[in-house]
Structure formats: structure tokens, C-alpha cells
Design a protein around this motif. Sequence first.
Motif, PDB file in Angstrom:
ATOM      1  N   UNK A 136       0.840  -1.205   0.000  1.00  0.00           N
ATOM      2  CA  UNK A 136       0.000   0.000   0.000  1.00  0.00           C
ATOM      3  C   UNK A 136       0.871   1.249   0.000  1.00  0.00           C
ATOM      4  N   UNK A 137       0.666   2.110  -0.989  1.00  0.00           N
ATOM      5  CA  UNK A 137       1.437   3.332  -1.105  1.00  0.00           C
ATOM      6  C   UNK A 137       2.838   3.111  -1.640  1.00  0.00           C
ATOM      7  N   UNK A 138       3.567   4.198  -1.829  1.00  0.00           N
ATOM      8  CA  UNK A 138       4.942   4.102  -2.336  1.00  0.00           C
ATOM      9  C   UNK A 138       5.891   3.726  -1.198  1.00  0.00           C
ATOM     10  N   UNK A 141       1.488   3.165   3.699  1.00  0.00           N
ATOM     11  CA  UNK A 141       0.079   3.505   3.440  1.00  0.00           C
ATOM     12  C   UNK A 141      -0.260   4.969   3.742  1.00  0.00           C
ATOM     13  N   UNK A 142       0.596   5.642   4.549  1.00  0.00           N
ATOM     14  CA  UNK A 142       0.311   7.041   4.873  1.00  0.00           C
ATOM     15  C   UNK A 142       0.484   7.967   3.659  1.00  0.00           C
ATOM     16  N   UNK A 143       1.114   7.475   2.597  1.00  0.00           N
ATOM     17  CA  UNK A 143       1.230   8.275   1.369  1.00  0.00           C
ATOM     18  C   UNK A 143      -0.156   8.664   0.851  1.00  0.00           C
ATOM     19  N   UNK A 144      -1.126   7.782   1.071  1.00  0.00           N
ATOM     20  CA  UNK A 144      -2.491   8.041   0.584  1.00  0.00           C
ATOM     21  C   UNK A 144      -3.215   9.087   1.427  1.00  0.00           C
ATOM     22  N   UNK A 145      -2.763   9.291   2.672  1.00  0.00           N
ATOM     23  CA  UNK A 145      -3.410  10.290   3.534  1.00  0.00           C
ATOM     24  C   UNK A 145      -3.281  11.692   2.931  1.00  0.00           C
ATOM     25  N   UNK A 146      -2.126  11.959   2.280  1.00  0.00           N
ATOM     26  CA  UNK A 146      -1.898  13.267   1.649  1.00  0.00           C
ATOM     27  C   UNK A 146      -2.788  13.440   0.419  1.00  0.00           C
ATOM     28  N   UNK A 153      -7.378   4.989   2.519  1.00  0.00           N
ATOM     29  CA  UNK A 153      -6.573   4.457   1.416  1.00  0.00           C
ATOM     30  C   UNK A 153      -7.523   3.879   0.365  1.00  0.00           C
ATOM     31  N   UNK A 154      -7.036   3.589  -0.846  1.00  0.00           N
ATOM     32  CA  UNK A 154      -7.896   2.930  -1.835  1.00  0.00           C
ATOM     33  C   UNK A 154      -8.308   1.535  -1.363  1.00  0.00           C
TER      34      UNK A 154
END
Length: 205
Positions: A136-138, A141-146, A153-154
Motif C-alpha cells: 500500500x502506497x509508495x 500507506x500514509x502516502x495516501x493520507x496526503x 486508502x484505496x
Amino acid sequence: FLCFSLFSQLGGCGILGVGIWLAVTQGNFATLSSSFPSLSAANLLIVTGTFVMIIGFVGCIGAIKENKCLLLSFFIMLLIIFLLELTVVILFFVYTDKIDKYAQRDLKKGLHLYGTDGNIGLTNAWSIIQTDFRCCGVSNYTDWFEVYNTSRVPDSCCLEFSENCGLHSPGTWWKAPCYETVKIWLQENLLAVGIFGLCTAMVQV
């Protein structure tokens, strides 16, 4: 030589056909970069297939006609491809760290295009990667919070997929970072890629 050239042309036709099919049915499938939106699997296959088909055609005609000019053109095109491949490999190993940093930064920028109009290729690519690689994310998963400006997240990040499962707690999401997960997978399959590249180079020589 004629058989080899003919085989190259047929291979190019096949690659071109797959690229066109992907472009028609899946849009810009496997587009992850926001800086290079045209760098998709479909477009790469179309360009590669067209180029291989042209080279094969020049080789075929040159062999049939025994035309020195066409055969010389065939040789020069193969030599250019071989040198470009060699240059790309050398640059990749020399600038690995810089490529890593740039790629992660660019992929994070691309996350902001997820689910937006005209970016179905990028959306599909991220959904497939997160589902198949269980990540999840790059970086995490916190990348999706931005992206969402909230703690979500998706749905493709969920351990068990369900509608709007990305709104649940982090305990229900994949924790592995996609960049590192895919990188490890590529490193594990590096031997197969190396053998394929070596065989390709030997055929070209």
C-alpha cells in the motif's frame, strides 16, 4: 538470415498487435509516472513493435534483393539498438541511488492523479500492483493520507476487499511499501532478466 529477419518482423507485428489491443481496451495501462504519462505498457509495446517490424522488414528486403545498402542499414540499426541498451544498463547501475529517489518522488506525485478523470491507466496500474503485491502506497500507506487529506486508502490496499474498506482502520490494510516490495521482486527475478538480456544481446551480435 532471411528467416531471422522474417521472424523479427513477425515478432514485431505480434508486439504491435498486443500494444494496440491494450491501448484500445485498457487505455494507458500500467502508467504510473505523472511526469511521463505517455510511458505506458501499451505505448511502449506499440513503439517497440513498430521499430522491430521496420528493422525486420529492412532485413527481409535486403536479404531477398541482396541489396548492400539495405543490409548495411539493417546492421546500423541493430548496432544503434545494441549501443543504446548497453548505455542504459551502464547508466542504471551508475545512478541507481538517484534513480531510486527520483522514482519514489515521481510515483508519490502520481498518487494524486489516482481515480481522476483521464487517468484510468494510472488508477488501474496502482490497483493491480497493490492487490497483487499485497502492499500500500509508495513508502507506506500514509502516502495516501496526503492524497485524500484524511486517514483513508484505496480499497485495493485492504487485506480483504470490500466496498469502502479503505475507510476502516489501518489494521485492515496492507503495511508493506509497494516500491520496496516490487523492487525486491525484481531483484529476485534479476537472474531471469539477465539471461533474457544476454540472449537478446547474443542474437543481435
